[in-house]
Design a protein around this motif. Structure first.
Motif, mmCIF file in Angstrom:
data_model
loop_
_atom_site.group_PDB
_atom_site.id
_atom_site.type_symbol
_atom_site.label_atom_id
_atom_site.label_comp_id
_atom_site.label_asym_id
_atom_site.label_seq_id
_atom_site.Cartn_x
_atom_site.Cartn_y
_atom_site.Cartn_z
ATOM 1 N N HIS A 21 0.844 -1.202 0.000
ATOM 2 C CA HIS A 21 0.000 0.000 0.000
ATOM 3 C C HIS A 21 0.871 1.240 0.000
ATOM 4 O O HIS A 21 1.979 1.234 0.545
ATOM 5 C CB HIS A 21 -0.871 0.054 1.268
ATOM 6 N N ALA A 30 -2.891 3.692 5.229
ATOM 7 C CA ALA A 30 -2.611 3.728 3.792
ATOM 8 C C ALA A 30 -3.550 4.713 3.099
ATOM 9 O O ALA A 30 -4.577 5.113 3.656
ATOM 10 C CB ALA A 30 -2.788 2.336 3.198
ATOM 11 N N CYS A 32 -5.612 4.193 0.852
ATOM 12 C CA CYS A 32 -6.938 3.594 0.665
ATOM 13 C C CYS A 32 -7.701 3.515 1.976
ATOM 14 O O CYS A 32 -8.852 3.108 2.000
ATOM 15 C CB CYS A 32 -6.790 2.207 0.059
ATOM 16 N N CYS A 57 -1.877 -2.583 -4.011
ATOM 17 C CA CYS A 57 -3.276 -2.207 -3.770
ATOM 18 C C CYS A 57 -3.783 -1.313 -4.916
ATOM 19 O O CYS A 57 -3.196 -0.284 -5.208
ATOM 20 C CB CYS A 57 -3.360 -1.464 -2.445
ATOM 21 N N CYS A 60 -4.856 2.311 -3.708
ATOM 22 C CA CYS A 60 -3.689 3.147 -3.437
ATOM 23 C C CYS A 60 -3.013 3.568 -4.738
ATOM 24 O O CYS A 60 -2.605 4.719 -4.890
ATOM 25 C CB CYS A 60 -2.674 2.397 -2.581
HETATM 26 ZN ZN LIG Z 1 -4.154 0.437 -0.257
#
Ligand SMILES: [Zn+2]
Length: 72
Positions: A21, A30, A32, A57, A60
């Motif tokens: 991430h 992170a 996200c 991810c 991200c």
């Molecule tokens: Zn992420």
């Protein structure tokens, strides 16, 4: 502080990597929103998009692309 890439492990405290991430400078989660163990393995942000930082991810990655235009 710079953006960095932090590992999310499949199990707390180790085991296998789940995915990487992106973490904003000074952030504690992170991009996200995932809560990560910030003491886990990390990579410099320039490893993004390379073989070292896979799997990555998707959320991200998309946010990072929008926030930090490359080739600028
Ligand atoms: Zn992420």
């Amino acid at each position: 502080m710079e953006y960095r890439i932090v590992a999310e492990m499949a199990e707390p405290g180790g085991g296998t990597l789940k995915e990487w991430h992106m973490v904003r400078p000074d952030a504690v989660v992170a991009m996200c929103g995932r809560e990560l163990d910030m003491s886990e393995k990390s990579l410099p942000s320039d490893a993004w998009g390379t073989e070292r930082a896979r799997p990555f991810c998707h959320t991200c990655g998309a946010l990072f692309l929008r926030e930090v235009p490359h080739g600028a």
